[in-house]
Design an enzyme around this catalytic site. Structure first.
Site, PDB file in Angstrom:
ATOM      1  N   ASP A 203      26.741 -29.940  -9.499  1.00 59.23           N
ATOM      2  CA  ASP A 203      27.339 -31.090 -10.383  1.00 59.23           C
ATOM      3  C   ASP A 203      26.271 -31.213 -10.698  1.00 59.23           C
ATOM      4  O   ASP A 203      24.911 -30.473 -10.712  1.00 59.23           O
ATOM      5  CB  ASP A 203      27.993 -32.493  -9.579  1.00 59.23           C
ATOM      6  CG  ASP A 203      28.664 -33.599 -10.216  1.00 59.23           C
ATOM      7  OD1 ASP A 203      27.819 -33.384 -11.217  1.00 59.23           O
ATOM      8  OD2 ASP A 203      29.444 -33.288  -8.919  1.00 59.23           O
ATOM      9  N   HIS A 251      42.323 -32.969 -14.088  1.00 57.67           N
ATOM     10  CA  HIS A 251      43.113 -34.016 -15.099  1.00 57.67           C
ATOM     11  C   HIS A 251      41.892 -34.803 -15.877  1.00 57.67           C
ATOM     12  O   HIS A 251      42.019 -35.185 -16.665  1.00 57.67           O
ATOM     13  CB  HIS A 251      43.413 -34.781 -13.815  1.00 57.67           C
ATOM     14  CG  HIS A 251      42.141 -35.720 -13.132  1.00 57.67           C
ATOM     15  ND1 HIS A 251      42.846 -36.260 -11.840  1.00 57.67           N
ATOM     16  CD2 HIS A 251      40.780 -35.631 -12.666  1.00 57.67           C
ATOM     17  CE1 HIS A 251      41.647 -36.759 -11.277  1.00 57.67           C
ATOM     18  NE2 HIS A 251      40.532 -36.197 -11.590  1.00 57.67           N
TER      19      HIS A 251
END
Length: 344
Positions: A203, A251
C-alpha cells in the site's frame, strides 16, 4: 369473495424514510460513550448513566429506550447491560472494535450522502475534492479528513477475512500479497488461521507504516511485512508471492484501471499462482443483491470512477488479463458476498 392480496401500505416507505434515525441513534450512543460506560459498570441504571455521561434524564431516557429497542442494550428491571453485539464490537479497546466504522460513517460518509443528488448530477464524488486530488487515498492529509477510516477498515475487513478463510483453502499457498491491504486485516486473519502462511501488505508508504505498527502490536512481524508503493503507478508488483488478494479494491476504480491492476497481478504471479477478488458482487442482471447495489451507489459519492461490478464483468477482465480456471465462491460477510478466484 374476499381478496387475499395484502393491501399496499406506506409502511415500507416509512421504514426507508426513517432508516437514518436508527443509524444516528447508534452513532450518538457510540460518540457519547454509552456502551463504554455500561461496560465499566457491568450493569448500570439510568441514574448511573446520567452521572457518568453528563446527560439530562429526558434525552438519556430516550436514547436508552432506542438502544434497547434496537437490540444494543438489554434491560433487567432498572439496570441496563450491553447486549452481545454491543459488548463484542462497540466497547473501545477491542481488536475488532466496530465503533471506528460507525464514527467514520457518521462524520464522513453521512454528510457526503446528504449530497447524493449533487453526485448524481455531476458524476463526481462528494467526500473529497476531485479537482485537487487524484483520489481520496493519495495524500497523507487525507488521514485527517478520514479520521477513523483505517481503524474502520481493519474492523470490518477482519470479519471478511474470516469468511474468506472459510471459503478458500489457503493451505495451498505459501506467500500472500495483499494489494491495497491497509493496516493488514486480511494478512492478520489469514496468517492466524494458516500457520505456514507469510504475507506482504502492499500500500502507499504512509499506510504501509500504519500496517507495520499494527502488525508489530499484534506480534506478527515475523510473518507479515509491509511494502510501501503505489499499485496504480508502479510498473510491477512486489515479486515472490503465489497468491494476490484484491479485497474491496477494484470497486474503487473504473474498468480500464481495474483491467490494468489485474494485468499487473498476472505478471507478478508464477504459473499456477492465483488471484482472489473479494467484493460485494452484483448479479449479472444488476437487480441485486441490495448490499452490492448500495455499495455501488456509495462508490459514486466516494470515488471518481468506482462501481460495484458484476460477476460477469470480473470474469471478463480476468480472462482478458490471461487468467483461467475462474470460479466464484459465495461468502457471507459485511464486506463481501463472493470471492472470485482465478489461476495463472
Amino acid at each position: 369473495m374476499t381478496s387475499t392480496v395484502a393491501p399496499v401500505t406506506p409502511i415500507p416507505l416509512m421504514e426507508l424514510t426513517t432508516g437514518f434515525w436508527k443509524f444516528k441513534a447508534l452513532a450518538a450512543a457510540v460518540d457519547i460513550g454509552l456502551f463504554a460506560a455500561v461496560h465499566r459498570r457491568g450493569e448500570a441504571t439510568a441514574a448511573d448513566l446520567v452521572a457518568d455521561l453528563g446527560l439530562e434524564p429526558r434525552p438519556l431516557r430516550m436514547l436508552l429506550g432506542s438502544c434497547t429497542a434496537l437490540g444494543l442494550l438489554d434491560k433487567d428491571g432498572r439496570g441496563y447491560r450491553n447486549a452481545p453485539p454491543a459488548a463484542e464490537f462497540l466497547v473501545p479497546g477491542g481488536e475488532r472494535y466496530f465503533g471506528g466504522f460507525v464514527q467514520y460513517s457518521d462524520r464522513h460518509a453521512y454528510p457526503a450522502w446528504g449530497r447524493l443528488q449533487e453526485a448524481l448530477r455531476t458524476n463526481a464524488p462528494t467526500t473529497w475534492d476531485a479537482s485537487t486530488q487524484d483520489s481520496a487515498f493519495v495524500a497523507e492529509t487525507s488521514s485527517a479528513i478520514l479520521e477513523n477510516f483505517w481503524d474502520a477498515m481493519f474492523s470490518i475487513s477482519s470479519f471478511t477475512a474470516d469468511a474468506l478463510a472459510d471459503a478458500h483453502d489457503f493451505g495451498r499457498h505459501r506467500r500472500l500479497l495483499d494489494v491495497g491491504g491497509g493496516m493488514g486485516p486480511f494478512p492478520v486473519g489469514l496468517c492466524r488461521r494458516y500457520p505456514h502462511l507469510r504475507a506482504t501488505v502492499y500500500d502507499l508508504p504512509h499506510i504501509a507504516a500504519k500496517a507495520r505498527a499494527k502488525v508489530e502490536g499484534l506480534g506478527l512481524s515475523d510473518r507479515i511485512t509491509a511494502h510501501g508503493g503505489d499499485f496504480l503507478a508502479d510498473a510491477e508488483f512486489p515479486a515472490g508471492h503465489d497468491v494476490v488478494l484484491l479485497s474491496m479494491i477494484l470497486h474503487d476504480w473504473d474498468e480500464p484501471t481495474s483491467r490494468a491492476i489485474l494485468r499487473k497481478c498476472h505478471a507478478a504471479l508464477p504459473s499456477g499462482g492465483a488471484v482472489i477478488i473479494c467484493e460485494l458482487v452484483l448479479d449479472d442482471d444488476e437487480t441485486g443483491p441490495l448490499p452490492a447495489a448500495m455499495m455501488g451507489l456509495n462508490m459514486l459519492v466516494e470515488t471518481r470512477g468506482g462501481h460495484n461490478w458484476t460477476d460477469g464483468e470480473y470474469r471478463d477482465w480476468l480472462t482478458g488479463a490471461g487468467f483461467g480456471d475462474i470460479r466464484t465462491v459465495p461468502m457471507r460477510a459485511a464486506g463481501a458476498n463472493a470471492a472470485i478466484i482465478a489461476v495463472k
